[in-house]
Design an enzyme around this catalytic site. Structure first.
Site, PDB file in Angstrom:
ATOM      1  CB  SER A 266      -4.101   5.045 -20.313  1.00 16.04           C
ATOM      2  OG  SER A 266      -2.815   5.165 -20.922  1.00 16.04           O
ATOM      3  CG  ASP A 267      -1.882  -0.188 -16.654  1.00 17.12           C
ATOM      4  OD1 ASP A 267      -0.672  -0.024 -16.906  1.00 17.12           O
ATOM      5  OD2 ASP A 267      -2.285  -1.060 -15.862  1.00 17.12           O
ATOM      6  CD1 TRP A 268       3.809   1.329 -20.706  1.00 12.57           C
ATOM      7  CD2 TRP A 268       2.627   2.385 -19.130  1.00 12.57           C
ATOM      8  NE1 TRP A 268       4.561   2.400 -20.245  1.00 12.57           N
ATOM      9  CE2 TRP A 268       3.857   3.064 -19.287  1.00 12.57           C
ATOM     10  CE3 TRP A 268       1.714   2.874 -18.204  1.00 12.57           C
ATOM     11  CZ2 TRP A 268       4.194   4.191 -18.547  1.00 12.57           C
ATOM     12  CZ3 TRP A 268       2.033   4.003 -17.461  1.00 12.57           C
ATOM     13  CH2 TRP A 268       3.253   4.649 -17.638  1.00 12.57           C
TER      14      TRP A 268
END
Length: 868
Positions: free
Chosen positions: A277-279
């Site tokens: 995932s992105d952050w």
């Protein structure tokens, strides 16, 4: 949307129903695709998967879930830190930004940005820059490099992060990404291609307490032929990780979009690494696991981080024990992560992190996000720069794009009398790293802002360059025309201007990432400054540091504006690189990686930024394939400067062109290879004791752990035997698929990349100065039942430096995929007009193509009328 947060947390534990998505316009569908394909069936990864699967078979449940999530935001030296499995020899893995160099570190190089290397049109330089970046990340002990960026593609000229990528064309973007990956991974660092997919603006990108993230709605053909193209090439290069985007695609959040992750990435494109995932982009637990997410970063719940809450870690352990997530889904995720670790050789003498992204001090808290943290040495100030400044300077220099040069005002004579204007010419007076993540536009603009930035070890500014040259100059460090410049007829005025953008978490001069306040105009009254200087000086050179296209109609045609230079985003090497071009040590050889329009409306209405909407913002890609130069060609719009445009101090000619047929073509590619064997996983739920907290363990508050209290683990195990089962999403199955016809290897069916035509052309320097030439190859499809853009870039090459009269033969190629379209009915690539005459056009920009090779005649002709 507080209910969504609580609902998501509850659903992991209890198996509550999945919340309905907001509706999207009719015809835009994110179909379910289950199960998540097991990795390991590609021969290039066989040995790494063998090692990984052996390890996974001997790991406990808590050890496995500990590797699939971060330990929490600010809970370690790196921007992302996985858990570890020390019993079996796996340390915490360090993940660190960003695409142009180490973010928040020291003794590192601030390389030119992606858009700058794209402007070089130099494949060799793209790879060498990747090697240099990889060496620095390895030297700092980073396992996983969070780059390169190939999404956004640059559909929206005002998009905030376009500059992190390589240009507004899928092929230019694909070469930039793939060659960067090859360079980075050649030294043992896992590269991460990002962001999957269609994150074309910064505003409204994230799911929050009050609103879902923006939905990018695009049809299947546009998805394949534009936005997925660079990801396919990155996967084909063997990339170890893929980062998903914050936004939704066709209404389904990218972090749990099973069609995107399971169907396209892992099955159709044959991706063998792991998906992260992105952050704080993960918005669910079970749903994201089933959809194919492998690694949650930084591990916290997205809306309320830093409270020790996670969708995974301990909740993943619970979800396995209660039967919500099949055991083989977790095992495949862990195997993918470890396979990438082994694929890069990180089990052999790989350094541990020796820096701290959270502080520049030598000592500090080991877990800054904790309320109370043990202290220790966190920075060892390891110098990883080596000779990388030379690569950075070469990139900055060879990207410089000469757009206009009336009366050959450039190159400058050595003894020129110069008047230099604009704050962009000199370093930020507050300090080159005074703004967090470069979140300001003060002084020379070397990069945009956000997580894709880096700290400068130094800034070689244009003024530094003039000083080093011993130039005769007077500098006016202001963005307003001074009253005391005392113009002289012998003066040449050099005006420095800029346009900036960045990531949405920082707002700079009322621009929240995207260029909203500035639009496509120059910042800091740049247009007025140029006009005022042009009113007083007969010879004006404009130097632009910019993240992307800018409008220049207010001053472009003024008689005294003789030359316009785009220096893009040069990183730390802004000075000497520019001087080499301005003074003629080298001829400029950069070419535009996007189209510069006369008005913003020329790009089309649908590619403008989406403003506030109630509910989930909708961004519908109604223009389809027609972005940037494709749109201009279709609508017969003359740009100010075309995609690919770039002048030189010398001239070149093309000769001896040949076209040679390669593999015989068929309407559809040959049948794909079958998948190889994958690791065999047990489906038996492990005993709850594998998730019990160890005795006498010293816990760090807010740190994310994968263990459960004994009572919780035992209760989860009992729930697995109850009659109430997790309500799996529509279309769910746990039976592995053989894979789609369009797949078969990393990047897709390997036959797609067979060479259909080889093109050879000799380039001769016909001028009086040495220089490099760029050959750009565009394909013109014959008429068919499919609508296709008039021209589409398919390959390019750059010569070495050619002396006057010297020649070099470049080789270009056209693959089966280059001649194909994506057929949404058969879900495969097809050649739409098998016997038709494909036009292979070669020139030095998209609007300067006069050499045509025909596939039917098998010959090439010069002095042809360009199709646009």
């Amino acid at each position: 949307m507080l209910s969504l947060v609580l609902f998501s947390v509850f659903s992991v534990v209890s198996g509550a129903a999945i919340e309905r998505r907001d509706p999207v316009p009719p015809g835009y569908v994110a179909s379910p695709y289950y199960p998540s394909p097991h990795g390991g069936w590609v021969s290039d990864w066989s040995e790494s998967y063998r090692k990984a699967s052996l390890l996974v078979s001997n790991m406990t449940l808590a050890e496995k879930t500990n590797l699939t999530a971060g330990s929490g935001i600010f809970m370690g030296r790196c921007v992302g830190n996985t858990g570890s499995a020390l019993r079996v020899g796996i340390p915490q893995l360090c993940l660190q930004d960003g695409p142009l160099g180490l973010r928040n570190s020291d003794h590192n190089t601030a390389f030119p940005a992606g858009i700058t290397i794209g402007a070089t049109w130099d494949k060799d330089l793209m790879r060498r820059r990747g090697v240099a970046i990889g060496e620095e990340f390895r030297g700092k002990g980073v396992n996983i490099h969070l780059g390169p960026s190939v999404g956004p593609l640059g559909r929206k000229p005002r998009g905030g992060r376009n500059w992190e990528g390589f240009g507004a064309d899928p092929v230019l973007q694909a070469y930039g990404g793939a060659l960067s990956i090859e360079g980075i991974q050649s030294v043992g660092v896992v590269a991460t291609i990002k962001h999957l997919v269609a994150n074309e603006q910064e505003m409204y990108r994230m799911y929050s307490l009050v609103q879902p993230g923006i939905s990018s709605n695009l049809d299947d053909r546009t998805l394949h032929e534009l936005y997925l193209w660079p990801f396919a090439e990155g996967v084909r290069s063997g990339v170890g990780a893929v980062m998903i985007a914050y936004n939704a695609v066709n209404g389904s959040a990218c972090a749990q979009n099973s069609y995107l992750i399971n169907g396209i990435l892992k099955d159709e494109l044959g991706f063998q690494g792991f998906v992260m995932s992105d952050w704080l982009a993960q918005i669910s637990g079970v749903a994201s696991s089933l959809a194919g997410l492998d690694l949650s970063m930084p591990g916290d719940i997205n809306q309320v981080p830093l409270f020790g809450n996670s969708y995974w870690m301990y909740e993943y352990s619970r979800a396995i024990l209660n039967g919500s997530v099949p055991v083989d889904r977790l095992d495949d995720s862990v195997t993918r992560i470890l396979a990438a670790y082994f694929q890069m050789g990180q089990d052999q003498n790989y350094p541990r992190p020796n820096f701290d992204t959270n502080t520049q001090n030598a000592e500090g808290p080991l877990y800054p996000g904790a309320l109370i943290s043990p202290q220790g040495v966190v920075n060892e100030f390891v110098d990883v720069q080596g000779n990388h400044a030379e690569v950075a300077r070469e990139v900055a220099r060879d990207a410089i794009t000469l757009l206009k040069n009336n009366n050959n005002v450039l190159p400058l004579p050595r003894n020129s009398s110069l008047k230099v204007f604009g704050t962009d010419a000199e370093k930020n007076p507050d300090g080159i790293n005074s703004c967090t993540d470069q979140g300001c536009n003060k002084g020379t603009l070397g990069m945009g802002w956000g997580s894709g930035s880096a700290r400068y070890p130094y800034m070689d500014s244009p003024i530094d360059g003039f000083k080093a040259r011993g130039a005769r100059y007077q500098f006016f460090n202001t963005d307003s025309f001074p009253s005391n410049s005392n113009p002289s007829p012998s003066d040449t005025a050099v005006v420095f201007v800029s346009a900036d953008s960045g990531e949405n978490y920082i707002t700079v001069e009322n621009n929240p990432g995207d260029r909203t306040s500035a639009n496509l105009n120059l910042w800091h009254n740049g247009d007025r400054l140029i006009r005022d200087v042009a009113a007083q000086y007969a010879n004006v050179v404009v130097v632009v540091h910019t993240v992307g296209p800018v409008l220049m109609e207010e001053w472009h045609d003024l008689p005294s504006v003789k030359a316009i230079v785009f220096a893009h985003l040069p990183g730390q090497e802004a000075g000497a690189s520019l001087m080499e071009v301005l003074y003629g040590d080298v001829s400029p050889s950069g070419h535009l990686p996007y189209t510069v329009a006369k008005t913003e409306d020329d790009y089309g209405q649908s590619v403008k930024l989406v403003g506030f909407q109630l509910g989930q913002p909708q961004d519908t890609f109604t223009e389809g394939l027609y972005i940037d130069y494709r749109y201009f060609h279709k609508n017969s719009i003359t740009p100010r400067y075309a995609f690919g445009h770039g002048l030189s101090y010398t001239s070149f000619s093309l000769s001896s062109a040949t076209i040679t047929a390669g593999i015989p073509l068929t309407i559809t590619p040959p049948t794909r290879p079958a998948k190889g064997e994958t690791p065999a996983y047990s489906t038996a739920i492990p005993p709850p004791s594998e998730a019990y907290w160890p005795e006498n363990f010293n816990r760090i508050w807010r740190y994310l752990y994968s263990w459960l209290e004994k009572s919780d683990a035992d209760a989860a195990a009992r729930a697995a035997n109850s009659t109430t089962k997790y309500p799996y999403p529509a279309g769910y199955s746990n039976v592995q698929k053989p894979g789609p016809a369009s797949g078969g290897a990393q990047g897709g069916n390997p036959a797609l990349f067979d060479v259909a035509y080889d093109i050879s052309v000799t380039i001769t320097n016909t001028g009086s100065r040495s220089g490099k030439a760029v050959a750009q190859l565009y394909v013109q499809f014959p008429s068919s039942s499919f609508d296709t853009p008039i021209l589409q870039l398919r390959d390019f090459d750059k010569t070495s430096t050619l002396a006057p009269g010297a020649s070099e033969t470049v080789s270009l190629r056209v693959t089966r995929k280059d001649l194909s379209v994506w057929d949404v009915v058969s879900q495969n690539w097809i050649i739409p007009n098998l016997g038709g005459d494909y036009g292979i056009w070669i020139g030095d920009s998209s609007d300067n193509l006069h050499l045509r090779c025909g596939t039917v005649a098998g010959s090439c002709a010069y002095n042809q009328t360009s199709p646009v």
